[in-house]
Structures are given as structure tokens and as C-alpha cells.
Design a protein around this motif. Sequence first.
Motif, PDB file in Angstrom:
ATOM      1  N   ARG A   4       0.828  -1.209   0.000  1.00  0.00           N
ATOM      2  CA  ARG A   4       0.000   0.000   0.000  1.00  0.00           C
ATOM      3  C   ARG A   4       0.861   1.258   0.000  1.00  0.00           C
ATOM      4  NH1 ARG A   4      -4.920  -1.602   4.201  1.00  0.00           N
ATOM      5  NH2 ARG A   4      -6.196  -2.679   2.652  1.00  0.00           N
ATOM      6  N   GLU A   5       1.940   1.230   0.758  1.00  0.00           N
ATOM      7  CA  GLU A   5       2.805   2.404   0.797  1.00  0.00           C
ATOM      8  C   GLU A   5       3.478   2.622  -0.553  1.00  0.00           C
ATOM      9  OE1 GLU A   5       6.482   4.286   3.452  1.00  0.00           O
ATOM     10  OE2 GLU A   5       5.563   2.386   4.041  1.00  0.00           O
ATOM     11  N   LEU A   6       3.838   1.523  -1.210  1.00  0.00           N
ATOM     12  CA  LEU A   6       4.481   1.631  -2.520  1.00  0.00           C
ATOM     13  C   LEU A   6       3.466   1.924  -3.618  1.00  0.00           C
ATOM     14  CD1 LEU A   6       7.198   1.367  -4.029  1.00  0.00           C
ATOM     15  CD2 LEU A   6       6.707  -1.076  -4.290  1.00  0.00           C
ATOM     16  N   GLY A   7       2.183   1.578  -3.359  1.00  0.00           N
ATOM     17  CA  GLY A   7       1.158   1.760  -4.378  1.00  0.00           C
ATOM     18  C   GLY A   7       1.115   0.619  -5.363  1.00  0.00           C
ATOM     19  N   SER A   8       1.427  -0.615  -4.890  1.00  0.00           N
ATOM     20  CA  SER A   8       1.466  -1.784  -5.757  1.00  0.00           C
ATOM     21  C   SER A   8       0.209  -2.622  -5.565  1.00  0.00           C
ATOM     22  CB  SER A   8       2.710  -2.627  -5.456  1.00  0.00           C
ATOM     23  OG  SER A   8       2.643  -3.858  -6.145  1.00  0.00           O
ATOM     24  N   ALA A   9      -0.640  -2.648  -6.591  1.00  0.00           N
ATOM     25  CA  ALA A   9      -1.861  -3.444  -6.518  1.00  0.00           C
ATOM     26  C   ALA A   9      -1.548  -4.926  -6.430  1.00  0.00           C
ATOM     27  CB  ALA A   9      -2.723  -3.163  -7.746  1.00  0.00           C
ATOM     28  N   SER A  10      -0.499  -5.373  -7.119  1.00  0.00           N
ATOM     29  CA  SER A  10      -0.174  -6.795  -7.128  1.00  0.00           C
ATOM     30  C   SER A  10       0.324  -7.261  -5.764  1.00  0.00           C
ATOM     31  CB  SER A  10       0.880  -7.099  -8.201  1.00  0.00           C
ATOM     32  OG  SER A  10       2.060  -6.352  -7.963  1.00  0.00           O
ATOM     33  N   ALA A  11       1.143  -6.439  -5.099  1.00  0.00           N
ATOM     34  CA  ALA A  11       1.644  -6.813  -3.771  1.00  0.00           C
ATOM     35  C   ALA A  11       0.499  -6.893  -2.774  1.00  0.00           C
ATOM     36  CB  ALA A  11       2.695  -5.815  -3.298  1.00  0.00           C
ATOM     37  N   VAL A  12      -0.458  -5.962  -2.866  1.00  0.00           N
ATOM     38  CA  VAL A  12      -1.616  -5.984  -1.973  1.00  0.00           C
ATOM     39  C   VAL A  12      -2.482  -7.205  -2.271  1.00  0.00           C
ATOM     40  CG1 VAL A  12      -3.748  -4.800  -1.316  1.00  0.00           C
ATOM     41  CG2 VAL A  12      -1.640  -3.490  -1.632  1.00  0.00           C
TER      42      VAL A  12
END
Length: 234
Positions: free
Chosen positions: A147-155
Motif C-alpha cells: 500500500r505504501e508503494l502503491g502496488s496493486a499486485s503486492a496488496v
Amino acid sequence: MAAPTSLSLGHGPARREALTRRIRLLVAATISYNVIEAVVAITAGTAASSTALIGFGLDSVIEVSSAAAVAWQFSAREHAARQARERTTLRIIAVSFFALAAYVGVDAVRALAGTGEAGRSVPGIVLAALSLAVMPFLSAAQRRAGRELGSASAVADSRQTLLCTYLSAVLLVGLVLNATLGWFWADPLAALVIAAIAVKEGRDAWRGKGCCAPTPVAPPSPGTEADACGRDCR
């Protein structure tokens, strides 16, 4: 809903790389644990004739494929290249959710139909309890970094890991009830609920929802992917 102004706002290259390294480490830990989990669960499930345990092991295999997709995305050296791989990674994660839902759903129906009684499995109970303790921490850590990085895939991958927590709880309850009271139906009934949750999460991953993308300095044009990402942030 407008994207929140979080720590992601104004991230510099150094912070992005630090978050990227953290996600790589968490993904590597997730893959390693799930490989071991799959081997133990399938072996113990085969010995006890437990479709629930075997299904749990196959779920671990699916989770490995999801985490491997994220690892592939974040293996790119440049931030722009990682962003370019985001949509493909989300598609892989979504398909893994759907595959998991299909298998768990079919397996649950078969178990409810009485295709065979599973024996007691102490290794299975221990494994389920251990996964119930480990997976929430891996999921929460990856979700925060994503979420901090703004990565939909990581979330999305963190949700896959969280779903494993639910499955661990279902498996643990099912194995314990089967071992102590002979209630074979408890596990498959709860597994059907998990399958429904997996379908929803897969649909959200396919659409790129819940990405929590960083708020851009200049607002994106209406209808763009970044704009949709911000609206769906939660």
C-alpha cells in the motif's frame, strides 16, 4: 473514494527501492514457507486419506504461483518496468484465486457428499496451527509495504496469503472436530464460504481494486488506470 494522503505521497527513489526490497524478502519467505507447507500437507493428507489436507497442500502450490508472479514483477530493475508488469501480475493472481475457489468448492461438495472418511492427522493439526500463527504476519507486512508503494499486485498477493490464514483456521477446526467428535461436515461447509471469498478477491484483483496507489502530484485524467486505482483504494 479519494486516495488517502499517506506516507506514499512524495516517495523518492530511495524509499521506493527500500519498499521493493522488503516486498522481495516477504515474497521469498512466503514462497519458501508454502513449498514446505505443500509437501507436508499433501504427504500427511495422503497418509490420512484427508481431502481437506490435500486441498490445503494444493492451495499452497497455488499461493506459490501467485507469489512467484509478484517476484517476477519486482525482479525488474527499473520502477517503470515493474509498473509495466503490474497488470499481468494481477491477472495471474486473479486466476490463482479462481483456481483456488474452484478446487476448494469442488472438494467441499465431494466431502459433504460423503466420498470417504478421513483419518486423524496429528501432523495436519500441527501444520494448520503453525500456518494460522505465521500467515497473518506475512500478509500484514506485505500489505503495508504494498500500500505504501502503491502496488496493486503486492496488496493482492497479501490477500492471497490472508486467505491461507482463513483456510488454516478452517482446516484446523475441521481436523480437530473430525478427530474428537467425528463431525466430518464442519470443514467442507466452512470451505464453501472460503471459496466464495476467493471468488470475490479474484474479481477484485482482476479489476485492480484495493491497490492504494500513491496520490499523484498532478491529478490523472478521468478514466485512466491511475484514477481508477485511486478511487478503489481502501
